[in-house]
Write a protein that holds these residues in place. Structure first.
Motif, PDB file in Angstrom:
ATOM      1  N   VAL A  68      23.321 -34.347 -39.339  1.00 20.81           N
ATOM      2  CA  VAL A  68      23.749 -33.202 -40.151  1.00 20.81           C
ATOM      3  C   VAL A  68      22.944 -33.169 -41.454  1.00 20.81           C
ATOM      4  N   VAL A  69      22.802 -34.318 -42.091  1.00 19.18           N
ATOM      5  CA  VAL A  69      22.046 -34.411 -43.345  1.00 19.18           C
ATOM      6  C   VAL A  69      20.574 -34.110 -43.102  1.00 19.18           C
ATOM      7  N   PHE A  70      20.024 -34.648 -42.041  1.00 13.42           N
ATOM      8  CA  PHE A  70      18.617 -34.446 -41.701  1.00 13.42           C
ATOM      9  C   PHE A  70      18.303 -32.958 -41.519  1.00 13.42           C
TER      10      PHE A  70
ATOM     11  N   GLY B  58      23.720 -22.510 -41.474  1.00 11.17           N
ATOM     12  CA  GLY B  58      25.079 -23.009 -41.599  1.00 11.17           C
ATOM     13  C   GLY B  58      25.767 -23.122 -40.243  1.00 11.17           C
ATOM     14  N   LEU B  59      25.512 -22.146 -39.366  1.00  7.20           N
ATOM     15  CA  LEU B  59      26.130 -22.152 -38.043  1.00  7.20           C
ATOM     16  C   LEU B  59      25.596 -23.309 -37.202  1.00  7.20           C
ATOM     17  N   LEU B  60      24.287 -23.514 -37.236  1.00  5.05           N
ATOM     18  CA  LEU B  60      23.698 -24.606 -36.469  1.00  5.05           C
ATOM     19  C   LEU B  60      24.221 -25.951 -36.952  1.00  5.05           C
TER      20      LEU B  60
ATOM     21  N   HIS C 288      28.701 -26.865 -28.223  1.00  8.79           N
ATOM     22  CA  HIS C 288      27.521 -26.659 -27.397  1.00  8.79           C
ATOM     23  C   HIS C 288      27.319 -25.177 -27.068  1.00  8.79           C
ATOM     24  N   ALA C 289      28.428 -24.450 -26.944  1.00  8.96           N
ATOM     25  CA  ALA C 289      28.347 -23.022 -26.644  1.00  8.96           C
ATOM     26  C   ALA C 289      27.545 -22.278 -27.699  1.00  8.96           C
TER      27      ALA C 289
ATOM     28  N   THR D 160      27.676 -26.803 -35.695  1.00  4.08           N
ATOM     29  CA  THR D 160      27.762 -27.264 -34.307  1.00  4.08           C
ATOM     30  C   THR D 160      27.510 -28.769 -34.213  1.00  4.08           C
ATOM     31  N   ILE D 161      26.629 -29.299 -35.059  1.00  8.04           N
ATOM     32  CA  ILE D 161      26.366 -30.742 -35.035  1.00  8.04           C
ATOM     33  C   ILE D 161      27.581 -31.509 -35.558  1.00  8.04           C
ATOM     34  N   VAL D 162      28.271 -30.926 -36.539  1.00  7.42           N
ATOM     35  CA  VAL D 162      29.540 -31.507 -36.982  1.00  7.42           C
ATOM     36  C   VAL D 162      30.525 -31.535 -35.812  1.00  7.42           C
ATOM     37  N   GLY D 163      30.533 -30.459 -35.006  1.00 14.27           N
ATOM     38  CA  GLY D 163      31.400 -30.404 -33.828  1.00 14.27           C
ATOM     39  C   GLY D 163      31.079 -31.508 -32.833  1.00 14.27           C
TER      40      GLY D 163
END
Length: 392
Positions: A184-186, A82-84, A118-119, A87-90
């Protein structure tokens, strides 16, 4: 799949997860580095100098350098997957904001938001890759994921740069935002969940392991400092060598392509002769940057020397990530945060140093400044044999 159900295995068994991380890493690097390719165009449109535009790289990297460790520690109990994904949504939001920014202030704010994503991204992804496989496969797993970073230089930055030069830099960021959203979906479909958090390595020798981790992180920062003193302004260098602006994208494509050779070299040797790999790559990188300085502004010589520069740097990320993980100085997530943070200290600091050199002595001195810093990193590796051992 429940996090506890994942059992670290071979590269083949973890292939789906490694592919997902590689694609996400490709987009992360493309997002971070895209301003490098379109820097002159952004400056003209927004009405600022090249040295000021280069600070878009600095503000992004500064956010990563400051926030990587505290954000990683504060999210230790959050689902890794979920966290990863978040970040892609960010990244998606950041690129969309940059695409529509009416002025430099909003542009910098969009980049800063991307820096926050990115952090966490690289801090989580480095630990994620190491948890997908058994320890014997760590070097190759990280090399595979790092190939996404190399591909970002090979395809992502050059193609988006060419798109930006053809139809405008805003379109390049807009397209990148759309691709991030699809990713995100991938990732949700392909990436298995793994347990996060974990305990730091304790017991006898923990102090020495932490010292070794600190040395690897310091060398990482210094090498990235040298690299991005030059690479942040590579488009300015190429224009100074009388390359047409339309040729910047294809040249960056070529530099990224030779970077894959460095990634392949590192991946093939890191699980057998890690010290040999890092010494070879740093030596070639130092000499190549000196060569760029010697032949600039002759276009043919600059491009030839830059090919060796690109190839050598292509293996750097996997070298330092693997060395840091193998110190066992902290959990994989904290190690990832330190590698991420120190790399971005180098990226942001290098952009600032490069801006000062560009505004002062001029573009011709950029390669020499970068080479001097990379040489310091080489000296650290030569002295710190325990941090960079001959065998895994």
């Amino acid at each position: 799949m429940p996090a506890a159900a994942w059992d670290p295995g071979t590269l083949r068994q973890a292939a789906g997860g490694l592919v997902a991380l590689t694609v996400a890493t490709f987009l992360a690097v493309t997002t971070e580095m895209l301003p490098v390719g379109v820097l002159p165009a952004v400056g003209r449109d927004i009405g600022v100098t090249d040295s000021v535009t280069g600070l878009l790289v600095t503000v992004y990297a500064f956010m990563v350098a400051v926030l990587a460790v505290p954000l990683t520690l504060s999210t230790a109990r959050v689902s890794r997957k979920g966290l990863l994904t978040s970040t892609i949504v960010g990244y998606t939001i950041s690129n969309a904001l940059v695409a529509v920014a009416p002025n430099f202030g909003v542009l910098a704010a969009g980049r800063a938001f991307g820096g926050v994503a990115h952090a966490l991204f690289f801090s989580v992804s480095i630990g994620y890759a190491s948890r997908l496989v058994r320890p014997a496969f760590t070097g190759r797993a990280l090399a595979i994921v790092t190939a996404g970073a190399a591909a970002g230089f090979v395809l992502g930055v050059p193609l988006s740069t060419s798109l930006g030069n053809a139809v405008g830099w805003r379109a390049a960021f807009g397209v990148l935002a759309g691709v991030c959203a699809l990713t995100v979906v991938f990732v949700l479909v392909l990436l298995p969940a793994v347990p996060g958090g974990g305990r730091e390595h304790t017991g006898a020798g923990v102090g020495a392991r932490r010292v070794r981790l600190g040395i690897v992180s310091t060398a990482n920062a210094v090498v990235y400092l040298g690299q991005f003193t030059v690479y942040t302004f590579v488009s300015v260098l190429l224009l100074g060598a009388e390359l047409p602006e339309a040729g910047i994208g294809p040249v960056l494509l070529g530099l990224g392509a030779v970077g894959l050779l460095g990634t392949w070299f590192a991946g093939s040797m890191l699980d057998r002769r890690p010290r040999f790999v890092v010494l070879v790559l740093l030596s070639v990188l130092t000499l190549a940057l000196v060569a760029v300085g010697l032949v600039f502004p002759a276009l043919g010589g600059t491009l030839a020397a830059a090919a060796f520069w690109g190839a050598a740097f292509g293996g750097m990320a996997s070298v330092f990530q693997t060395a840091a993980i193998r110190t066992r100085g902290a959990t994989p997530e904290v190690v990832g945060a330190l590698v991420n943070s120190t790399a971005n200290v180098g990226i942001g600091g290098g952009a600032a140093i490069g801006a000062a050199v560009l505004a002062g002595p001029g573009a011709g001195w950029l390669p020499y400044a970068g080479a001097a810093l990379v040489f310091v990193g080489l000296v650290i590796v030569l002295v710190a044999r325990r941090s960079f051992p001959s065998e895994p």
